[in-house]
Structure formats: structure tokens, C-alpha cells
Design a protein around this motif. Sequence first.
Motif, PDB file in Angstrom:
ATOM      1  N   SER A 191      -3.819 -49.162 -19.983  1.00  0.00           N
ATOM      2  CA  SER A 191      -3.141 -50.299 -19.370  1.00  0.00           C
ATOM      3  C   SER A 191      -2.796 -49.942 -17.926  1.00  0.00           C
ATOM      4  N   ILE A 192      -2.872 -50.941 -17.065  1.00  0.00           N
ATOM      5  CA  ILE A 192      -2.558 -50.752 -15.652  1.00  0.00           C
ATOM      6  C   ILE A 192      -1.548 -51.819 -15.264  1.00  0.00           C
ATOM      7  N   GLU A 193      -0.455 -51.394 -14.634  1.00  0.00           N
ATOM      8  CA  GLU A 193       0.513 -52.375 -14.152  1.00  0.00           C
ATOM      9  C   GLU A 193       1.126 -51.905 -12.847  1.00  0.00           C
ATOM     10  N   VAL A 194       1.558 -52.881 -12.055  1.00  0.00           N
ATOM     11  CA  VAL A 194       2.228 -52.600 -10.793  1.00  0.00           C
ATOM     12  C   VAL A 194       3.665 -53.079 -10.941  1.00  0.00           C
ATOM     13  N   LYS A 195       4.610 -52.144 -10.755  1.00  0.00           N
ATOM     14  CA  LYS A 195       6.039 -52.471 -10.829  1.00  0.00           C
ATOM     15  C   LYS A 195       6.697 -52.003  -9.540  1.00  0.00           C
ATOM     16  N   ASP A 196       7.332 -52.937  -8.849  1.00  0.00           N
ATOM     17  CA  ASP A 196       8.036 -52.605  -7.600  1.00  0.00           C
ATOM     18  C   ASP A 196       7.136 -51.840  -6.628  1.00  0.00           C
ATOM     19  N   GLY A 197       5.875 -52.261  -6.541  1.00  0.00           N
ATOM     20  CA  GLY A 197       4.947 -51.651  -5.606  1.00  0.00           C
ATOM     21  C   GLY A 197       4.371 -50.319  -6.038  1.00  0.00           C
ATOM     22  N   VAL A 198       4.645 -49.916  -7.287  1.00  0.00           N
ATOM     23  CA  VAL A 198       4.132 -48.648  -7.799  1.00  0.00           C
ATOM     24  C   VAL A 198       3.175 -48.935  -8.955  1.00  0.00           C
ATOM     25  N   VAL A 199       2.041 -48.234  -8.961  1.00  0.00           N
ATOM     26  CA  VAL A 199       1.041 -48.423 -10.003  1.00  0.00           C
ATOM     27  C   VAL A 199       1.309 -47.436 -11.141  1.00  0.00           C
ATOM     28  N   TYR A 200       1.215 -47.962 -12.365  1.00  0.00           N
ATOM     29  CA  TYR A 200       1.370 -47.151 -13.572  1.00  0.00           C
ATOM     30  C   TYR A 200       0.139 -47.318 -14.448  1.00  0.00           C
ATOM     31  N   VAL A 201      -0.333 -46.214 -14.992  1.00  0.00           N
ATOM     32  CA  VAL A 201      -1.468 -46.200 -15.903  1.00  0.00           C
ATOM     33  C   VAL A 201      -0.951 -45.668 -17.234  1.00  0.00           C
ATOM     34  N   ASP A 202      -0.923 -46.535 -18.240  1.00  0.00           N
ATOM     35  CA  ASP A 202      -0.348 -46.161 -19.543  1.00  0.00           C
ATOM     36  C   ASP A 202       1.044 -45.542 -19.381  1.00  0.00           C
ATOM     37  N   GLY A 203       1.810 -46.044 -18.450  1.00  0.00           N
ATOM     38  CA  GLY A 203       3.164 -45.557 -18.218  1.00  0.00           C
ATOM     39  C   GLY A 203       3.274 -44.382 -17.267  1.00  0.00           C
ATOM     40  N   ALA A 204       2.158 -43.742 -16.946  1.00  0.00           N
ATOM     41  CA  ALA A 204       2.168 -42.621 -15.998  1.00  0.00           C
ATOM     42  C   ALA A 204       2.117 -43.177 -14.579  1.00  0.00           C
ATOM     43  N   LYS A 205       2.973 -42.660 -13.728  1.00  0.00           N
ATOM     44  CA  LYS A 205       3.051 -43.114 -12.339  1.00  0.00           C
ATOM     45  C   LYS A 205       1.899 -42.526 -11.531  1.00  0.00           C
ATOM     46  N   VAL A 206       1.217 -43.394 -10.786  1.00  0.00           N
ATOM     47  CA  VAL A 206       0.161 -42.932  -9.889  1.00  0.00           C
ATOM     48  C   VAL A 206       0.855 -42.453  -8.616  1.00  0.00           C
ATOM     49  N   THR A 207       0.675 -41.171  -8.293  1.00  0.00           N
ATOM     50  CA  THR A 207       1.391 -40.578  -7.165  1.00  0.00           C
ATOM     51  C   THR A 207       0.528 -40.352  -5.926  1.00  0.00           C
ATOM     52  N   ALA A 208      -0.780 -40.428  -6.076  1.00  0.00           N
ATOM     53  CA  ALA A 208      -1.703 -40.316  -4.940  1.00  0.00           C
ATOM     54  C   ALA A 208      -2.989 -41.026  -5.331  1.00  0.00           C
ATOM     55  N   THR A 209      -3.632 -41.660  -4.358  1.00  0.00           N
ATOM     56  CA  THR A 209      -4.816 -42.458  -4.657  1.00  0.00           C
ATOM     57  C   THR A 209      -5.982 -42.136  -3.733  1.00  0.00           C
ATOM     58  N   ASP A 210      -7.138 -42.594  -4.166  1.00  0.00           N
ATOM     59  CA  ASP A 210      -8.350 -42.598  -3.344  1.00  0.00           C
ATOM     60  C   ASP A 210      -8.734 -41.238  -2.771  1.00  0.00           C
TER      61      ASP A 210
END
Length: 162
Positions: free
Chosen positions: A125-144
Amino acid sequence: MNKLFKVLSASFFTLALSFTAAAGHHGMKKDIVDTAVAAGDFNTLVTAVKAADLVETLKGKGPFTVFAPTDAAFAKVPEATLNSLLADKAALSNVLTYHVVAGKVMAADVVKLTSAKTVQGQSISIEVKDGVVYVDGAKVTATDIKTSNGVIHVIDSVILPK
């Protein structure tokens, strides 16, 4: 969405620079495995990938998108659970391939998704909460974090198949 990219870009600029520096000289990008090794914050992930015999797969043509847990993320997993996984190649492979999506899915695309099918077969699952992306509840801390055969997005927790 613009706010999300500004926050992620500003917050993780230093991390991205370390990955870029780790990507090798003469502008050549390393593959997913070599990039993770060079970054120095994915020792447990690399150990697990080796134990599951997934090195050659993740060095393959791809492209792959890897949601990569850091060493700190693996430290959250109880030691007995981690040791059990490392001793069970099939279970370990199941967990690791749950962190991989076929194709190159950049952050601009991730934020438009509500789920993504993993190489393991289940969807995360992927969701954006308050401008932060979460994947299965894990916070994405760096991208690309671009590699020669895909992209890495860093997450703060190990995600487990349902």
C-alpha cells in the motif's frame, strides 16, 4: 504535491549526494546492489540479499524499484526474527522480494499510486500523509536514488508480506 517534493528534496539532499558520490567515478552509475554497498547504510540489507541468493537478480538488467530499509530499519526487527529469516532462505527471499517492484517507479509516480505489485506477488500500500509518503506504513526517507538498473527509495522500516 510540490510541497512534498520540496520537503523530500531539502531533507535528503545530503543522503542523495552520498549516493551520487558512491555511484562511481567517470559518471558511471552502479547497479542496485553496488549502490547499496557503497552507501554504507544498508549492510544488513546487503547481507540478507546475499543470504537469499538475490545478488545476481538485483544486479540484472531490471529495471527494478527497491524500497530499501536501512540498517536502522533492520535494527527495529527483533533479533530472533531477523536470525530466523537469515536462516530460512525461502522466507528471507519472500520478505526481500516484497520490497521490490518491477520497473523504474520514480517518486513523482509513486505519489500518484495507492498500491504497487511487488516482485513477491503481493501488493504494497502507498499513501501520502502530510506530505510524507508511506509504503505499508514505512516512511519513505529518501527518493529517486538512480542506479544503472533501476531506482532506490529508502524506507525507515522493514515491510512484511501479509
